[in-house]
Design a protein around this motif. Structure first.
Motif, PDB file in Angstrom:
ATOM      1  N   PRO A   1      -2.289 -43.679  32.845  1.00  0.00           N
ATOM      2  CA  PRO A   1      -1.089 -44.508  32.663  1.00  0.00           C
ATOM      3  C   PRO A   1       0.158 -43.884  33.290  1.00  0.00           C
ATOM      4  CG  PRO A   1      -2.351 -44.455  30.634  1.00  0.00           C
ATOM      5  CD  PRO A   1      -3.018 -43.488  31.561  1.00  0.00           C
TER       6      PRO A   1
ATOM      7  N   THR B   1      -4.886 -37.773  22.525  1.00  0.00           N
ATOM      8  CA  THR B   1      -3.948 -38.888  22.417  1.00  0.00           C
ATOM      9  C   THR B   1      -3.887 -39.560  23.779  1.00  0.00           C
ATOM     10  OG1 THR B   1      -1.705 -39.524  21.750  1.00  0.00           O
ATOM     11  CG2 THR B   1      -1.922 -37.477  23.009  1.00  0.00           C
ATOM     12  N   THR B   2      -3.080 -40.579  23.882  1.00  0.00           N
ATOM     13  CA  THR B   2      -2.899 -41.280  25.153  1.00  0.00           C
ATOM     14  C   THR B   2      -1.410 -41.499  25.390  1.00  0.00           C
ATOM     15  OG1 THR B   2      -3.097 -43.439  24.066  1.00  0.00           O
ATOM     16  CG2 THR B   2      -5.107 -42.475  25.027  1.00  0.00           C
TER      17      THR B   2
ATOM     18  N   PRO C   1       1.339 -44.213  26.249  1.00  0.00           N
ATOM     19  CA  PRO C   1       1.408 -45.680  26.199  1.00  0.00           C
ATOM     20  C   PRO C   1       1.795 -46.276  27.542  1.00  0.00           C
ATOM     21  CG  PRO C   1       3.301 -44.685  25.078  1.00  0.00           C
ATOM     22  CD  PRO C   1       2.356 -43.577  25.384  1.00  0.00           C
ATOM     23  N   ASP C   2       1.206 -47.403  27.848  1.00  0.00           N
ATOM     24  CA  ASP C   2       1.498 -48.131  29.082  1.00  0.00           C
ATOM     25  C   ASP C   2       1.526 -49.604  28.737  1.00  0.00           C
ATOM     26  OD1 ASP C   2       1.844 -49.040  31.612  1.00  0.00           O
ATOM     27  OD2 ASP C   2      -0.153 -48.515  32.346  1.00  0.00           O
ATOM     28  N   ARG C   3       2.672 -50.084  28.312  1.00  0.00           N
ATOM     29  CA  ARG C   3       2.792 -51.475  27.900  1.00  0.00           C
ATOM     30  C   ARG C   3       3.781 -52.195  28.800  1.00  0.00           C
ATOM     31  NH1 ARG C   3       7.769 -51.807  25.954  1.00  0.00           N
ATOM     32  NH2 ARG C   3       8.682 -50.196  24.620  1.00  0.00           N
TER      33      ARG C   3
ATOM     34  N   ARG D   1      10.481 -45.438  23.881  1.00  0.00           N
ATOM     35  CA  ARG D   1       9.233 -46.160  24.136  1.00  0.00           C
ATOM     36  C   ARG D   1       8.033 -45.328  23.691  1.00  0.00           C
ATOM     37  NH1 ARG D   1       7.795 -47.689  30.158  1.00  0.00           N
ATOM     38  NH2 ARG D   1       9.919 -48.487  30.097  1.00  0.00           N
ATOM     39  N   LEU D   2       8.087 -44.029  23.918  1.00  0.00           N
ATOM     40  CA  LEU D   2       6.999 -43.156  23.477  1.00  0.00           C
ATOM     41  C   LEU D   2       6.983 -43.048  21.963  1.00  0.00           C
ATOM     42  CD1 LEU D   2       4.756 -41.210  24.500  1.00  0.00           C
ATOM     43  CD2 LEU D   2       6.428 -39.381  24.307  1.00  0.00           C
TER      44      LEU D   2
ATOM     45  N   LYS E   1       8.679 -49.054  34.634  1.00  0.00           N
ATOM     46  CA  LYS E   1       7.822 -48.284  33.730  1.00  0.00           C
ATOM     47  C   LYS E   1       8.101 -46.780  33.823  1.00  0.00           C
ATOM     48  CE  LYS E   1       3.931 -51.416  33.078  1.00  0.00           C
ATOM     49  NZ  LYS E   1       2.461 -51.534  33.107  1.00  0.00           N
TER      50      LYS E   1
ATOM     51  N   ASP F   1       5.607 -46.328  20.519  1.00  0.00           N
ATOM     52  CA  ASP F   1       4.211 -46.651  20.810  1.00  0.00           C
ATOM     53  C   ASP F   1       3.244 -45.520  20.483  1.00  0.00           C
ATOM     54  OD1 ASP F   1       5.194 -48.960  21.723  1.00  0.00           O
ATOM     55  OD2 ASP F   1       4.631 -48.717  23.808  1.00  0.00           O
ATOM     56  N   GLY F   2       3.683 -44.288  20.682  1.00  0.00           N
ATOM     57  CA  GLY F   2       2.738 -43.196  20.594  1.00  0.00           C
ATOM     58  C   GLY F   2       2.903 -42.275  19.414  1.00  0.00           C
TER      59      GLY F   2
ATOM     60  N   GLN G   1       2.897 -34.325  24.474  1.00  0.00           N
ATOM     61  CA  GLN G   1       1.939 -35.423  24.439  1.00  0.00           C
ATOM     62  C   GLN G   1       1.127 -35.502  25.741  1.00  0.00           C
ATOM     63  OE1 GLN G   1       3.072 -38.709  22.236  1.00  0.00           O
ATOM     64  NE2 GLN G   1       1.484 -40.071  22.940  1.00  0.00           N
TER      65      GLN G   1
END
Length: 725
Positions: A466, A69-70, A72-74, A94-95, A87, A98-99, A60
């Motif tokens: 991010p 793609t990006t 995620p940074d939440r 988490r990836l 983080k 979110d992703g 990714q």
């Protein structure tokens, strides 16, 4: 029938290692604060290309650099905060959440797909109750053919019925009713099909649609031979949709026949049980379909089935080529594709099987993970050098892999630096960031901490992607800790502002003066001040700095207003208030009485230390659940906070005091009897010491028991104790 893509193996994400905790679970993730990891750890992913990352993370990152793609940074979830995460590092979940997630097959998706189907039902002239309730019972599962028996495929069928002018209204309704009935299940015997399938059709189109329904029902029931007979009879149908769909379903039936014995009850594959001859027929049939219908309704699905065939054939080379082609497409479902690549290709492929530079880079990094000395690698330095022409379009990526190999495998930081650029670009994409991160690690491996610090500081204003800044803060904190410049983390204007990073260093490494400074620091957060004060008072008391403890109690707020501390002092799903250090003492349930903890500390300043004071320090630990407290342990030397603590003295355990009292033959009867009672109970009921690290032999514990029962028989503790462990 419409197939939306291959299903995926169930994700099995385990955790590697258990960090300091007050509670633990074998299937949970915990943070591990190490940027230079060369072993796979799905609980601690990093935003640079690392052998320790899961392959999905590295892939990714490379796709993010291509703008596809990006990352995620939440904000951190409550659960992550309680576990002590920042983080960076981040758990793979988490990836995935979110992703890489997809809502295909969800109840909401099923409901929305049913809406146009209801309209078709009305147009055909059926009652609304003919439409079954949406179901997501086939929303997941490896290779489940039943997933395509859904509202979308029923909608396709009903739409074709409306387009067939030669059908009478009665035939159209009969066929529609049969198709809707098939939505309710996924397996029928011959008797059931006799009732479900229409038998009163006179027109040629009606008979063709009925044959198609019979083939579909046989296919879903797992009778692939019967399904093939039905679909082959439709290859020359005058109805374009029926003709195309039948050709597609022939290939799909052959594929399912070939793999029907290859999966166990839990859906796990054994590729040795695939019927390779039937699989070759399926491949040829899919090729014929794509030749006849290169832009057909099922073309994308047919290509997906070809990937499945390559996987079942263990043909990683062709499979990798298909993935490389898909990654180049702007309309690719990258979330599902990344998962599929991980499940189907990367678990078995070798670097020699892959020519796409991104996939090859991910495989190469996997091969750089820690190997035991007698464990062969599929990649060596010569093999990596031989890949250079495959990276002709991305030479910087090959240079990075070469540097990573020198650092992680050869453990030669000097050679690693030769393959890394000294110039820093104005824009730090993830590859450029990875290059500079590796450069910093190589400098630190050569003990050039000052040069590494300068590099981290130069990168900070350029870290716009991010999670890049979060990693740089961790890198700087590690640098300052290991170069004996911990005060720079807490200096005014320090770039290290991530709370959990600062708290780890306060609780594990900081000396008393730094803790006092941060306990008073006006610019620090309330949690940081409380964490520093808690660590200071705890270590004062438990490291034998009794006068300092008495003096530092003056730093306690007169009106406790801060929240109890949890992750900042090493707890998982637990907490402890600063009021702990105002413990009033009192009599416990066995009748042993202690003064307040401040008075215990005053008594411990005496020499020799009074037995009751030693016992009461043990009572403070026991009654507040402080045995094995996180502040008593150090992280691994590879992790943040793993250097030697700057706080004087060593951690005290209850058993330390009990042993001292037991050895004191002049100790008062009540105090020595109580020490024997508690020391024996330290081994209850497991037989292991729960009060310290000492390993007391069972024979010695038996002797303690006899002494307590004999010499101190009149004490309430001798009467209460029935066993020794």
């Amino acid at each position: 029938m419409r197939l939306h893509g291959l299903t995926l193996l169930a994700l099995m994400i385990g955790s590697l290692g258990v960090q300091e905790a007050r509670a633990s679970s074998d299937d949970s993730c915990y943070p591990s604060w190490n940027l230079k990891r060369d072993t796979l750890d799905v609980c601690n992913s990093l935003p640079f290309l690392s052998p320790g990352n899961d392959s999905r993370v590295n892939l990714q990152l490379l796709l993010a650099d291509a703008g596809q793609t990006t990352i995620p940074d939440r904000p951190l979830s409550d659960d992550e905060q309680q576990l002590g995460y920042g983080k960076v590092p981040f758990p793979l979940a988490r990836l995935l959440d979110d992703g890489l997630s997809s809502d295909a097959g969800s109840p909401t998706a099923a409901t929305s797909a049913s809406a146009p189907l209801a309209d078709l039902v009305a147009r055909i002239g059926l009652q609304a109750d003919s439409l079954p309730q949406p179901s997501d019972s086939f929303a997941s599962g490896e290779g489940s053919r039943c997933r395509s028996n859904n509202a979308g495929t029923a909608q396709d069928f009903l739409s074709q019925l409306l387009l067939a002018d030669a059908l009478s209204a009665e035939e159209r309704q009969s066929l529609a009713r049969s198709r809707l009935t098939l939505l309710g299940a996924c397996q029928w015997d011959d008797t059931q099909l006799t009732v479900i399938l229409p038998s009163d059709l006179q027109s040629a189109p009606g008979k063709a649609f009925a044959t198609y329904l019979k083939g579909a029902a046989e296919f879903y029931s797992g009778r692939f031979g019967e399904a093939l007979k039905a679909f082959r009879a439709l290859q020359s149908s005058d109805l374009p949709w029926v003709r195309e769909t039948a050709r597609y379903m022939i290939a799909r039936s052959l594929l399912n026949e070939a793999q029907q014995n290859a999966f166990d009850e839990m859906g796990y594959p054994d590729l040795r049980k695939v019927d390779k001859n039937v699989l070759k027929n399926a491949e040829a049939s899919l090729g014929d379909y794509l030749k006849q219908y290169p832009q057909g309704q099922y073309a994308a699905s047919a290509k997906g089935l070809l990937r499945r065939i390559y996987w079942l054939m263990s043909d990683e080379s062709r499979l990798a080529g298909e993935y490389a082609e898909l990654f180049a497409r702007p309309d690719a479902d990258l979330g599902q594709l990344i998962q599929e690549v991980d499940n189907k290709l990367l678990v078995t492929a070798r670097p020699a099987d892959v020519r796409d530079p991104r996939l090859l880079a991910v495989l190469d990094l996997m091969q750089m993970r820690h190997h035991e000395p007698n464990e062969p690698r599929a990649l060596d330095g010569a093999g990596l050098a031989a890949q250079k022409e495959l990276f002709a379009a991305q030479p910087a990526l090959h240079d990075y892999l070469t540097a990573a190999y020198h650092l992680y495998v050869d453990e030669n930081p000097g050679e690693a630096l030769k393959s890394l650029p000294e110039d820093i670009p104005e824009k730090l994409d993830y590859l450029a960031f990875s290059q500079q991160a590796l450069r910093g690690f190589a400098l630190e491996a050569g003990n050039d901490w000052i040069a590494a610090e300068k590099l981290w500081l130069r990168l900070l204003p350029l870290a716009h992607q991010p999670l890049q800044r979060d990693q740089l803060e961790l890198a700087l904190a590690f640098n300052y800790e290991r170069s004996d410049r911990l005060v720079k983390v807490f200096a005014e204007g320090s770039p290290v502002q991530t709370p959990i990073i600062r708290e780890i260093l306060l609780r594990h490494v900081a000396g008393p003066e730094l803790l006092r400074q941060q306990a008073r620091a006006a610019g620090a957060s309330v949690e940081e001040r409380d964490t520093a004060l808690f660590a200071l008072l705890y270590k004062d008391l438990l490291h034998g700095q009794y006068q300092a403890f008495i003096d530092d109690l003056a730093l306690l707020p007169t009106e406790p207003g801060g929240k109890p501390l949890g992750a900042s002092i090493g707890y998982l799903y637990g907490s402890m208030p600063l009021t702990l250090f105002q413990w009033p003492g009192g009599k416990n349930d066995t009748g042993y009485e202690c003064p307040a903890i401040v008075d215990v500390a005053r008594d411990l300043l005496q020499s020799p230390q009074p037995p009751r004071a030693l016992n009461c320090l043990g009572e403070f630990i026991l009654r507040n659940g402080l045995d094995g407290f996180p502040l008593d342990s150090q992280p691994s030397e590879r992790e943040l906070g793993g250097s030697e603590s700057l706080f004087p003295g060593s951690a005290y355990s209850r058993m330390d005091g009990y042993l001292k009292i037991i050895a004191d033959k002049q100790a008062p009867e009540d105090d020595r009897g109580y020490a024997l009672f508690r020391a024996i109970n330290c081994y209850a009921p497991s037989g292991f010491n729960g009060c310290g690290s000492q390993d007391i032999a069972p024979a010695q514990r038996k002797q303690w028991f006899r002494t307590l029962k004999g010499q101190y028989a009149s004490t309430p503790w001798a009467k209460a104790l029935k066993y020794y462990w």
